[in-house]
Every structure is written in C-alpha cells, then in structure tokens.
Scaffold this motif. Structure first.
Motif, PDB file in Angstrom:
ATOM      1  N   GLN A   1       0.795  -1.406  -0.215  1.00 39.55           N
ATOM      2  CA  GLN A   1       0.035   0.169  -0.421  1.00 39.55           C
ATOM      3  C   GLN A   1       1.042   1.601   0.648  1.00 39.55           C
ATOM      4  O   GLN A   1       0.420   2.541  -0.620  1.00 39.55           O
ATOM      5  CB  GLN A   1      -1.092  -0.468   1.670  1.00 39.55           C
ATOM      6  N   TYR A   2       2.159   1.478   0.277  1.00 39.78           N
ATOM      7  CA  TYR A   2       2.719   2.569   0.754  1.00 39.78           C
ATOM      8  C   TYR A   2       4.060   2.375   0.750  1.00 39.78           C
ATOM      9  O   TYR A   2       4.906   3.588   0.748  1.00 39.78           O
ATOM     10  CB  TYR A   2       3.201   3.257   2.513  1.00 39.78           C
ATOM     11  N   GLY A   3       5.077   0.759  -0.356  1.00 37.46           N
ATOM     12  CA  GLY A   3       5.521   0.693  -0.665  1.00 37.46           C
ATOM     13  C   GLY A   3       7.024   0.845   0.727  1.00 37.46           C
ATOM     14  O   GLY A   3       8.413   1.420   0.400  1.00 37.46           O
ATOM     15  N   ARG A   4       6.156   0.480   2.060  1.00 40.71           N
ATOM     16  CA  ARG A   4       7.691   0.765   3.156  1.00 40.71           C
ATOM     17  C   ARG A   4       6.480   0.231   4.016  1.00 40.71           C
ATOM     18  O   ARG A   4       5.671  -0.261   3.899  1.00 40.71           O
ATOM     19  CB  ARG A   4       7.469   2.148   3.340  1.00 40.71           C
ATOM     20  N   GLU A   5       7.456  -0.099   5.357  1.00 46.90           N
ATOM     21  CA  GLU A   5       6.789  -1.655   6.494  1.00 46.90           C
ATOM     22  C   GLU A   5       6.430  -0.677   7.392  1.00 46.90           C
ATOM     23  O   GLU A   5       7.230   0.325   7.791  1.00 46.90           O
ATOM     24  CB  GLU A   5       7.855  -2.336   6.669  1.00 46.90           C
ATOM     25  N   ASP A   6       5.937  -0.555   8.426  1.00 43.57           N
ATOM     26  CA  ASP A   6       5.345  -0.507   9.441  1.00 43.57           C
ATOM     27  C   ASP A   6       4.604   1.052   9.982  1.00 43.57           C
ATOM     28  O   ASP A   6       5.321   1.407  10.174  1.00 43.57           O
ATOM     29  CB  ASP A   6       6.462  -0.870  10.637  1.00 43.57           C
ATOM     30  N   VAL A   7       3.532   1.404   8.530  1.00 45.42           N
ATOM     31  CA  VAL A   7       2.964   2.633   8.575  1.00 45.42           C
ATOM     32  C   VAL A   7       1.275   2.161   9.898  1.00 45.42           C
ATOM     33  O   VAL A   7       1.000   1.630   9.300  1.00 45.42           O
ATOM     34  CB  VAL A   7       2.454   2.523   7.361  1.00 45.42           C
ATOM     35  N   TRP A   8       1.366   2.545  10.831  1.00 50.59           N
ATOM     36  CA  TRP A   8       0.364   2.509  11.500  1.00 50.59           C
ATOM     37  C   TRP A   8      -0.383   3.600  11.138  1.00 50.59           C
ATOM     38  O   TRP A   8      -0.437   5.420  11.562  1.00 50.59           O
ATOM     39  CB  TRP A   8       1.089   2.960  12.955  1.00 50.59           C
ATOM     40  N   THR A   9      -1.286   3.477  10.755  1.00 50.48           N
ATOM     41  CA  THR A   9      -2.572   4.572  10.111  1.00 50.48           C
ATOM     42  C   THR A   9      -3.844   4.758   9.769  1.00 50.48           C
ATOM     43  O   THR A   9      -3.895   2.958  10.071  1.00 50.48           O
ATOM     44  CB  THR A   9      -1.715   5.063   8.849  1.00 50.48           C
TER      45      THR A   9
ATOM     46  N   THR B   1      -7.946   4.307   5.956  1.00 54.29           N
ATOM     47  CA  THR B   1      -9.521   5.319   5.702  1.00 54.29           C
ATOM     48  C   THR B   1      -9.575   4.651   3.905  1.00 54.29           C
ATOM     49  O   THR B   1     -10.119   5.908   3.560  1.00 54.29           O
ATOM     50  CB  THR B   1      -8.518   7.430   5.725  1.00 54.29           C
ATOM     51  N   SER B   2      -8.412   4.319   3.293  1.00 56.10           N
ATOM     52  CA  SER B   2      -8.722   4.106   2.096  1.00 56.10           C
ATOM     53  C   SER B   2      -8.897   2.818   1.859  1.00 56.10           C
ATOM     54  O   SER B   2      -9.659   2.354   0.763  1.00 56.10           O
ATOM     55  CB  SER B   2      -7.421   4.045   1.764  1.00 56.10           C
ATOM     56  N   GLY B   3      -9.224   1.883   2.936  1.00 52.36           N
ATOM     57  CA  GLY B   3     -10.399   1.175   3.580  1.00 52.36           C
ATOM     58  C   GLY B   3      -9.875  -0.409   3.049  1.00 52.36           C
ATOM     59  O   GLY B   3      -9.626  -1.124   2.569  1.00 52.36           O
ATOM     60  N   ARG B   4      -8.125  -0.076   2.864  1.00 47.41           N
ATOM     61  CA  ARG B   4      -6.768  -1.057   2.928  1.00 47.41           C
ATOM     62  C   ARG B   4      -6.268  -1.167   4.341  1.00 47.41           C
ATOM     63  O   ARG B   4      -6.070   0.874   4.403  1.00 47.41           O
ATOM     64  CB  ARG B   4      -6.671  -0.745   2.284  1.00 47.41           C
ATOM     65  N   GLY B   5      -5.739  -1.720   4.926  1.00 50.17           N
ATOM     66  CA  GLY B   5      -5.090  -2.247   6.246  1.00 50.17           C
ATOM     67  C   GLY B   5      -4.258  -3.024   6.080  1.00 50.17           C
ATOM     68  O   GLY B   5      -5.306  -4.151   5.459  1.00 50.17           O
ATOM     69  N   ASP B   6      -3.490  -2.741   6.715  1.00 54.69           N
ATOM     70  CA  ASP B   6      -2.693  -4.382   7.517  1.00 54.69           C
ATOM     71  C   ASP B   6      -3.108  -4.407   8.983  1.00 54.69           C
ATOM     72  O   ASP B   6      -4.232  -3.842   9.672  1.00 54.69           O
ATOM     73  CB  ASP B   6      -1.734  -4.448   7.742  1.00 54.69           C
ATOM     74  N   CYS B   7      -3.179  -5.421   9.593  1.00 61.03           N
ATOM     75  CA  CYS B   7      -3.672  -5.865  10.965  1.00 61.03           C
ATOM     76  C   CYS B   7      -2.992  -4.412  12.261  1.00 61.03           C
ATOM     77  O   CYS B   7      -4.648  -3.752  12.587  1.00 61.03           O
ATOM     78  CB  CYS B   7      -2.955  -7.130  11.435  1.00 61.03           C
ATOM     79  N   GLU B   8      -2.479  -3.821  12.234  1.00 61.35           N
ATOM     80  CA  GLU B   8      -2.828  -2.857  13.084  1.00 61.35           C
ATOM     81  C   GLU B   8      -2.751  -1.614  12.850  1.00 61.35           C
ATOM     82  O   GLU B   8      -3.862  -0.529  13.558  1.00 61.35           O
ATOM     83  CB  GLU B   8      -0.731  -2.079  13.567  1.00 61.35           C
TER      84      GLU B   8
ATOM     85  N   PHE C   1      -6.266  -1.925  11.352  1.00 64.15           N
ATOM     86  CA  PHE C   1      -7.617  -2.732  11.558  1.00 64.15           C
ATOM     87  C   PHE C   1      -7.708  -2.641  13.179  1.00 64.15           C
ATOM     88  O   PHE C   1      -9.075  -2.000  13.399  1.00 64.15           O
ATOM     89  CB  PHE C   1      -7.815  -4.540  11.807  1.00 64.15           C
ATOM     90  N   ALA C   2      -6.466  -2.738  13.939  1.00 61.69           N
ATOM     91  CA  ALA C   2      -6.795  -3.058  14.964  1.00 61.69           C
ATOM     92  C   ALA C   2      -6.897  -1.282  15.870  1.00 61.69           C
ATOM     93  O   ALA C   2      -8.003  -0.614  16.844  1.00 61.69           O
ATOM     94  CB  ALA C   2      -5.315  -2.811  16.222  1.00 61.69           C
ATOM     95  N   LEU C   3      -6.617  -0.465  15.217  1.00 57.87           N
ATOM     96  CA  LEU C   3      -6.675   0.489  14.996  1.00 57.87           C
ATOM     97  C   LEU C   3      -8.052   1.364  14.934  1.00 57.87           C
ATOM     98  O   LEU C   3      -8.369   2.522  15.835  1.00 57.87           O
ATOM     99  CB  LEU C   3      -5.467   1.776  14.288  1.00 57.87           C
ATOM    100  N   LEU C   4      -8.792   0.717  13.660  1.00 59.22           N
ATOM    101  CA  LEU C   4     -10.325   1.791  13.654  1.00 59.22           C
ATOM    102  C   LEU C   4     -10.805   0.781  14.956  1.00 59.22           C
ATOM    103  O   LEU C   4     -11.586   1.707  15.170  1.00 59.22           O
ATOM    104  CB  LEU C   4     -10.039   0.571  11.512  1.00 59.22           C
ATOM    105  N   LYS C   5     -10.928  -0.440  15.078  1.00 59.57           N
ATOM    106  CA  LYS C   5     -11.117  -1.073  16.209  1.00 59.57           C
ATOM    107  C   LYS C   5     -11.279  -0.735  17.474  1.00 59.57           C
ATOM    108  O   LYS C   5     -12.393   0.533  18.219  1.00 59.57           O
ATOM    109  CB  LYS C   5     -11.252  -2.216  16.102  1.00 59.57           C
TER     110      LYS C   5
END
Length: 186
Positions: free
Chosen positions: A62-70, A73-80, A82-86
C-alpha cells in the motif's frame, strides 16, 4: 561561593524539571468496564464490521514501506490498522481508552501480528482481524510479546519503551521492525 551557586543552580534545574514533567496521579485506578451483554454485542459488531469492511493489504503493497501505523481511510490496511480502527470506533461508543490496548506478537505460524485487547471486569478479550470470534488472549493461539501501556509499550519481560518491542530469548529488546519477525498477515 562557587559550590553554593552550583548547588542552587542544580536545585533550580531539578525543581523546574519536576514542575515541567509532573503529572497528576489518580488516587485509584479506573474502574474496570463491566462486560454486559450490550457491551459484548458492541465488541462483536465492531470486530465484524471492521473485518468485513477493510481489505487486508500489507504496508509494503500500500505505501511502499513497512510499519505504517494509520487508520485505514483508504478501505485497506494491515493488522495494526484494523486494531487502530476498532479502537477508534469503541472510543466513539464511550469505551474508556484505559480499557483498550494494542498488543503485538506472533500468530501460531510465527507471523508478526497486532490485535486490539479489551480489558473488562470479566477478563481480557481480543479483537482480531483473523477471526470474527471474540476470545480471551490465551485462546487465540497467538504469542503476545509487547503491549501498549499508557503512552508507551511494555514487553513480555516488563521492559518499557516508547516504541513497540519484542523480547527474544538471548537477545535484547528490539523494535518489531528489527526483530526479524515475518511480515504481518493482517
């Protein structure tokens, strides 16, 4: 005369530092959240909604780099993400921030993973993007290595840091990105 001035200056610096960094201490910890059927329903709804709405994609894709915690908002993401949105959605429903923490560790297959842990008077429960079930941490199959605590993180050994860390046998605590864990599934 010189030692008195130094002593005074040192005392002034200490006094100023104490005044700047002093934080109020509450007389007793916040009361645990009672896990009513309505509260458990909220956990299930939010876990299910986020898991069903957000498309799992790695930060690298998604971002071309690792460990982006956000927030995803694009409707896509990884596990952290998901956790941040919850966490955000539970806060909006009135859950206290003190009951919500992100925990890092590994899945049963050894992949790095992040989940939201909810502390209640009935125990802790995990909201995980890998399952729609709300489970106690011991029943997830995950190994938890680090946990959000206040404004920092606490590793499994109790070490406190500003960034997420993991404890490895015969190794010092390292930020997750340096610990050599496989990329997160979620």
């Amino acid at each position: 005369m010189m030692s008195i001035s130094r002593g005074f200056a040192g005392g002034l610096v200490l006094t100023l530092a104490t005044a700047i960094y002093a934080v109020p201490v509450s007389a007793k910890p916040p009361a645990p959240v009672n896990l009513t059927p309505e509260r458990m329903s909220e956990l299930r709804q939010i876990n299910s909604h986020v898991n069903g709405t957000i498309v799992e994609v790695s930060d690298m894709d998604q971002y071309g780099r690792e460990d982006v915690w956000t927030l995803p908002t694009s409707g896509r993401g990884d596990c952290e993400d998901f956790a941040l949105l919850k966490r955000k959605l539970l806060l909006q429903r009135g859950w206290p921030a003190s009951a919500l923490s992100i925990s890092l560790g590994t899945t049963s297959s050894g992949e790095a993973h992040a989940v939201l842990v909810v502390a209640t008077a009935s125990g802790e429960y995990v909201l995980d993007n890998l399952t729609s079930s709300i489970l106690p941490p011991a029943r997830t199959g995950h190994t938890f290595l680090s946990r959000q605590s206040g404004r920092g993180w606490v590793s499994a050994s109790g070490a406190r840091t500003r960034e997420p860390t993991v404890d490895l046998p015969v190794a010092r605590s390292l930020p997750v990105a340096q610990a050599g864990l496989r990329r997160p599934r979620g």
